[in-house]
Design an enzyme around this catalytic site. Sequence first.
Site, mmCIF file in Angstrom:
data_model
loop_
_atom_site.group_PDB
_atom_site.id
_atom_site.type_symbol
_atom_site.label_atom_id
_atom_site.label_comp_id
_atom_site.label_asym_id
_atom_site.label_seq_id
_atom_site.Cartn_x
_atom_site.Cartn_y
_atom_site.Cartn_z
ATOM 1 N N SER A 21 0.852 -1.191 0.000
ATOM 2 C CA SER A 21 0.000 0.000 0.000
ATOM 3 C C SER A 21 0.888 1.240 0.000
ATOM 4 C CB SER A 21 -0.900 -0.016 1.224
ATOM 5 O OG SER A 21 -0.107 0.072 2.384
ATOM 6 N N LYS A 195 14.006 -4.311 -9.017
ATOM 7 C CA LYS A 195 13.561 -5.707 -9.048
ATOM 8 C C LYS A 195 12.097 -5.813 -9.504
ATOM 9 C CE LYS A 195 16.216 -8.359 -8.010
ATOM 10 N NZ LYS A 195 17.276 -8.868 -8.932
ATOM 11 N N LYS A 231 10.981 -7.256 -19.750
ATOM 12 C CA LYS A 231 10.857 -8.362 -18.808
ATOM 13 C C LYS A 231 9.458 -8.360 -18.163
ATOM 14 C CE LYS A 231 13.538 -10.298 -15.006
ATOM 15 N NZ LYS A 231 14.700 -10.002 -14.151
ATOM 16 N N CYS A 395 -14.087 25.876 11.319
ATOM 17 C CA CYS A 395 -15.004 25.087 12.148
ATOM 18 C C CYS A 395 -14.672 25.238 13.631
ATOM 19 C CB CYS A 395 -15.019 23.632 11.682
ATOM 20 S SG CYS A 395 -16.531 22.802 12.221
ATOM 21 N N GLU A 419 -19.284 21.598 24.391
ATOM 22 C CA GLU A 419 -18.593 20.350 24.032
ATOM 23 C C GLU A 419 -17.544 20.015 25.090
ATOM 24 O OE1 GLU A 419 -16.895 20.389 20.052
ATOM 25 O OE2 GLU A 419 -15.831 18.501 20.357
ATOM 26 N N HIS A 526 -16.308 24.087 6.357
ATOM 27 C CA HIS A 526 -14.928 23.735 5.994
ATOM 28 C C HIS A 526 -14.639 24.191 4.563
ATOM 29 C CE1 HIS A 526 -13.872 21.219 9.471
ATOM 30 N NE2 HIS A 526 -15.161 20.943 9.505
ATOM 31 N N GLU A 528 -11.966 24.494 3.079
ATOM 32 C CA GLU A 528 -10.865 23.736 2.456
ATOM 33 C C GLU A 528 -11.369 22.598 1.587
ATOM 34 O OE1 GLU A 528 -11.606 23.768 5.678
ATOM 35 O OE2 GLU A 528 -11.333 21.806 6.629
HETATM 36 N N1 GLN Z 1 -16.105 19.881 17.527
HETATM 37 C C1 GLN Z 1 -16.819 20.912 16.856
HETATM 38 C C2 GLN Z 1 -18.258 20.510 16.547
HETATM 39 O O1 GLN Z 1 -18.573 19.340 16.558
HETATM 40 C C3 GLN Z 1 -16.110 21.331 15.578
HETATM 41 C C4 GLN Z 1 -16.117 20.265 14.539
HETATM 42 C C5 GLN Z 1 -15.109 20.516 13.447
HETATM 43 O O2 GLN Z 1 -14.165 21.278 13.603
HETATM 44 N N2 GLN Z 1 -15.269 19.845 12.346
HETATM 45 O O3 GLN Z 1 -19.072 21.342 16.304
#
Ligand code: GLN
Length: 550
Positions: A21, A195, A231, A395, A419, A526, A528
């Site tokens: 892998s 190889k 080969k 986030c 949280e 997010h 990104e």
């Molecule tokens: N822990 C946070 C939530 O659940 C942020 C989650 C995250 O950054 N993806 O809201």
Amino acid sequence: MARTKKEGGHKYIFVVGGVMSGVGKGIAAASIGKLLTARGLTVNLVKIDPYLNVDAGTMNPIEHGEVFVLDSGLETDQDMGNYERFLGRDLGPDDYMTSGMVYRSVIDRERNLGYGGRCVEAVPHVRDEIVDRLKRSAELAKSDVTVVEIGGTLGDFSNALFIDAARVMHLQHPSDVVFVMVSYLPVPGTLGEMKTKPTQNAMRELNSYGVQADILIARSTHSLDKRRKEKLAISCNVQPDMIISAPDVDSIYDVPLNFERDKLSEILLESLGLEGKHEADLSEWKAFVDKTHNGNTSVKIGIVGKYFDTGDFVLSDAYISVIEAIKYSAYALGTKAELHWLNAKDYEKNPESVSELKEYDGVIVPGGFGETGIEGKIAAIKFARENKIPYFGLCYGMQLMTVEYARNVAGLEGAHTTEINPETPHPVIMILPEQVEKLAKKDYGGSMRLGAYPADLVDGTIARESYGTAKISERHRHRYEVNPEYVEQLTKAGMIFSGVSPDRRLMEIAELPKEQHPFMLGTQFHPELRARPLAPHPLFTAFIKAALKR
Ligand code: GLN
């Protein structure tokens, strides 16, 4: 078997991996997709993960790397991120499957008497479910070609059913299905010679499934020489011109260009009996790849996170989309990003050490969960705010930016996210109402607020100016949110909620006024996950621009 070309059914390319892998099977699949796209075809990519988790969402990033969320909300493997970035298109919920997902639907169906009282078995029922799913993904994608990466390595128990499903599809439609084996050719230091034996054995292993690869991608530290190509051709039963030399390259984005040197797009089209709409047009991609190699100025970005306990190797996996998103925007601005990994736990232990952040042009706190290093992240955010260092919170990074502001500017002593501290006097970040019951029932899998949701942007803000539009849609993965009861107080204290859900209930972007801070902005989503090499994300670009000014 003689192949009847141009049968005209949907085309599938299965990518399997030999020897070991981690040789870049995912990037090979993504590059195949890229090359066919460059020929004017529409392509969807499918990732098969043979593990029993129903999706990637419950796995620890240290163990498994980043969880990549699709528009649909499906939590998938990070390879899906590479696929979307290489293809420049969104993939659908049927473009990803795990053994757990497949077995679960077979078992659910059995419980509903969906098999009419028959004995349900791995073969044919689970295998047929795999075939159905692959056909459905092709149908939904409305693509010309579906490229399927079968995870794991040849010889694993866990991917055997998937290979068997591919075999059956080939048997039924021989001219519509092509197999590519990505294999590894070691160059042992003591021998200094490449190889081929492990690859020969891998091909035999594949043959034992009743499958012969049409194309062999030879991964190694070095290029294949003529002798070894011959080969391999003889021993692996592959035409010499169907063997692609794939030596290590500096950047994953070089790979499609490298493959094309060995005419891979032509080979694929010929094998599938397809005609490209034109020669491979890789000019935009090439221009992007040039930027990854050239460009000398650089911008120094610190990422304050926690998922890198086992060193750099794992780190880049856990935050891969963040890293790539930063790079794309830096390239687009004619610079290169120099990334540094800053461990939030160290800042927590030794809060004074955050002052090292003054050496940085920009600071990011990416997504995260739980308590570890949290006060370190908050200390870093405070330092970035007070010292006007461009800050971008993703986030968790947005939630903690709000906590920091509440505590230190809005005067809400002890403010926190529930949280971490359910008893906080000021729960500025609290659980989404619909999440309470799910957590009580330990319903953790695929149960967060996931996937694409729209938001409206407020005029005159950094967010609005960066996007250049008033309405956006971005991908989410969270259970907590800004507590609506604190929005007024936080706003009075100077925080701007520049992106809100259309019903005004959820705060999607928080920022500080431009006059007060060059760039202090956090997103509940997010961004990104939407950044692409040829389409950098506007917020990352705005952040890097601010960092460059520093
Ligand atoms: N822990 C946070 C939530 O659940 C942020 C989650 C995250 O950054 N993806 O809201």
